[in-house]
Design an enzyme around this catalytic site. Sequence first.
Site, PDB file in Angstrom:
ATOM      1  N   HIS A  38       3.381   6.718  -6.801  1.00 51.22           N
ATOM      2  CA  HIS A  38       2.581   7.849  -7.275  1.00 51.22           C
ATOM      3  C   HIS A  38       3.408   9.138  -7.147  1.00 51.22           C
ATOM      4  O   HIS A  38       3.391   9.999  -8.019  1.00 51.22           O
ATOM      5  CB  HIS A  38       1.315   7.940  -6.409  1.00 51.22           C
ATOM      6  CG  HIS A  38       0.173   8.688  -7.030  1.00 51.22           C
ATOM      7  ND1 HIS A  38      -0.964   8.973  -6.329  1.00 51.22           N
ATOM      8  CD2 HIS A  38      -0.021   9.206  -8.248  1.00 51.22           C
ATOM      9  CE1 HIS A  38      -1.802   9.632  -7.111  1.00 51.22           C
ATOM     10  NE2 HIS A  38      -1.250   9.784  -8.284  1.00 51.22           N
TER      11      HIS A  38
ATOM     12  N   HIS B 154       0.838  -1.202   0.000  1.00 53.92           N
ATOM     13  CA  HIS B 154       0.000   0.000   0.000  1.00 53.92           C
ATOM     14  C   HIS B 154       0.878   1.260   0.000  1.00 53.92           C
ATOM     15  O   HIS B 154       0.698   2.148  -0.832  1.00 53.92           O
ATOM     16  CB  HIS B 154      -0.909  -0.033   1.233  1.00 53.92           C
ATOM     17  CG  HIS B 154      -1.811   1.161   1.375  1.00 53.92           C
ATOM     18  ND1 HIS B 154      -3.152   1.109   1.098  1.00 53.92           N
ATOM     19  CD2 HIS B 154      -1.568   2.442   1.766  1.00 53.92           C
ATOM     20  CE1 HIS B 154      -3.692   2.301   1.305  1.00 53.92           C
ATOM     21  NE2 HIS B 154      -2.757   3.126   1.722  1.00 53.92           N
ATOM     22  N   GLU B 155       1.811   1.316   0.923  1.00 53.39           N
ATOM     23  CA  GLU B 155       2.651   2.514   1.029  1.00 53.39           C
ATOM     24  C   GLU B 155       3.535   2.670  -0.199  1.00 53.39           C
ATOM     25  O   GLU B 155       3.780   3.789  -0.647  1.00 53.39           O
ATOM     26  CB  GLU B 155       3.480   2.486   2.316  1.00 53.39           C
ATOM     27  CG  GLU B 155       2.657   2.437   3.612  1.00 53.39           C
ATOM     28  CD  GLU B 155       1.559   3.488   3.695  1.00 53.39           C
ATOM     29  OE1 GLU B 155       1.685   4.547   3.057  1.00 53.39           O
ATOM     30  OE2 GLU B 155       0.544   3.244   4.383  1.00 53.39           O
TER      31      GLU B 155
END
Length: 679
Positions: free
Chosen positions: A473, A466-467
Amino acid sequence: MSPNPLLDNAGLPLFDQIKPEHVTPAIDVLLKQAEDALEKVTGPDVPADYDALSLLLDVTTEKLGRAWGAVGHLNSVADTAELRAAFNENLPRVTEFYTRLGADERLYAKYKALAASEQGITLSAPRKRALDNALRGFVLGGAELQGAAKERFAAIQEQQAALSQSFSEHVMDATDAFSHYASTEELAGLPQDVLDATAAAAQAEGKEGHKLTLHMPCYLPVMQYATHRAVRETMYRAYSTRASEFGAAERDNSILMQQIVALRHEEAQLLGYGSFADVSLVPKMADTPKQVMDFLRDLAKRARPFAEKDMAELREFAKAECQLDDLQAWDVAFVSEKLKEARYAFSDQEVKQYFTEPTVLKGLFGLIETLFDVTLSPDTAPVWHESVRFFRIERRGELIGQFYLDPYARPGKRPGAWMDDVRGRWKRPDNQQTQTPVAHLVCNYAKGVGDKPALLTHDDVTTLFHEFGHGLHHMLTKVDDIGVAGISGVEWDAVELPSQFMENFCWEWDVVQKLTHHVDTGASLPRALFDKMTAAKNFQSGMMTLRQIEFSLFDMRLHAEAGNDQRVQAVLDEVRQEVAVNIPPSFNRFQHSFSHIFAGGYAAGYYSYKWAEVLSADAYAAFEEAADGQSGVLNTDVGRRYREAILEAGGSRSAMENFKAFRGREPQIDALLRHQGMS
Ligand code: ZN
């Protein structure tokens, strides 16, 4: 005197040299520079020119932001009493500056002049978007209001802040105010560590038995494991009526909720909107409250049969296995836990032996390299702790970004996991060089014992992915304007797309195999164990989906319809009648402790959780659709398209434009339902 490391922003932060005594002197200098820059750009000598404004203002505020970011980061991962004092001393000054910057009418006028100029009309698309975002922030902050309306707007902001603060204090105080002293017999079924902690808490007060509280580490295990039904009921009643009219009058949030909702409505009217929900959605991806409510209702309709099945199974199991013929609210967590154990018995401890850190990282890095056409390799930088690692991302020899990985829990480090930016990608106006992005990736799993590698739970692995999604991004962006590069400027209800997207790989057999290497035997995860994990993942997903929809729809309706400040309980009752399969008892006052919307930033925004899940699931479905026997979901062509449309474009276009550029259509909810076993 040696130079202040916080004032050196030529390269990476000098984390090994920053000391608490550097903080105030550095912030003095940087705040002064930023304030001088603000005075200068808003004065008559600086034209309303994008580069001229950016050269003065962005360069100085970025410098301040980076230094303050380094201090905040160290405060989170290497806390000491001295550093915390320095942080707290400077926090109000830095906050005050940014608040003032965001409300400076002269700056707003300058940006407006730029937007209206010849240059403003021909700005590049990313710059136009950055400028529009800035202007929108001013307008929603009341910059267009005049006279009495302006004064009233400011007064509303102050009252709201005070009411929200009281709301959360009441929740905290009501949580703290309750205690129940129980005997060991009453706590049959609880795990030993909870029994030890509750006994110690009683003993500390010179009392016999166990002290139960409404704090999660106590409340949750009691509700899940205590076989004594009356104890569960006592706890449930106390928990679900916190800060309500059933408790102390000075902690009752009833009136506060009315006032907060009414003030928000008034604020919206001053800004020229029909409702606060309309205002909330202006900077978000969703367009209108109706669109959000239609989305929620559609999802509710599709999840409902599965939720009804979940509920029926629970009632049946309660009757047959737990001798509970009339399942009550305080039985739900308990019976659910028993049902889950009966169905999918496997232990997290067993799973953990397979997810050894070096293999997990190797698998994750390999996946990123394959999908996004980059190479990850170790790099060096000054760090704040010996266990912190630093890496660089390159594409065919060209540096794209770098990141710190601080993986382990330790004293002085805040729990949880997060991505934070060290600096953003930016074609700098001061030297015309492209600054590459740098990120922090922080986790908190346990370090390996002795010479053994760290063992991650599957949850830890999912969190890590997730991180990294947030990190990619931030780091893979190709946008040169710092305000809309990477995560900057991305709509709030779309920002979890890349992070939740990455989580999907942790449920992909081809990928998971490559993440596992048993700490003793070297074996990869057995398929049967993986299948049990997958089945358990979707346990009660129908019921949980409806619960999230209940909260989201309540939040949206409360803020979308005039007069609902007087109908808080009625709106919640109506929403429950409409969507819930398991209606709570009439004394339940969930809303009185719903801090997300009354004291946090989620007002008319709680739907974002589900909204972003739809986006990430649908984006991932593109990889599933392209999967073949050779490379499975790791299709490099789809990876390139995802990278270009979503990660590289970042905030330079709207989230919907990014999504459509990748998928060729608007988001659909089918993939989410399928991933959660509801199709
Ligand atoms: Zn996240």
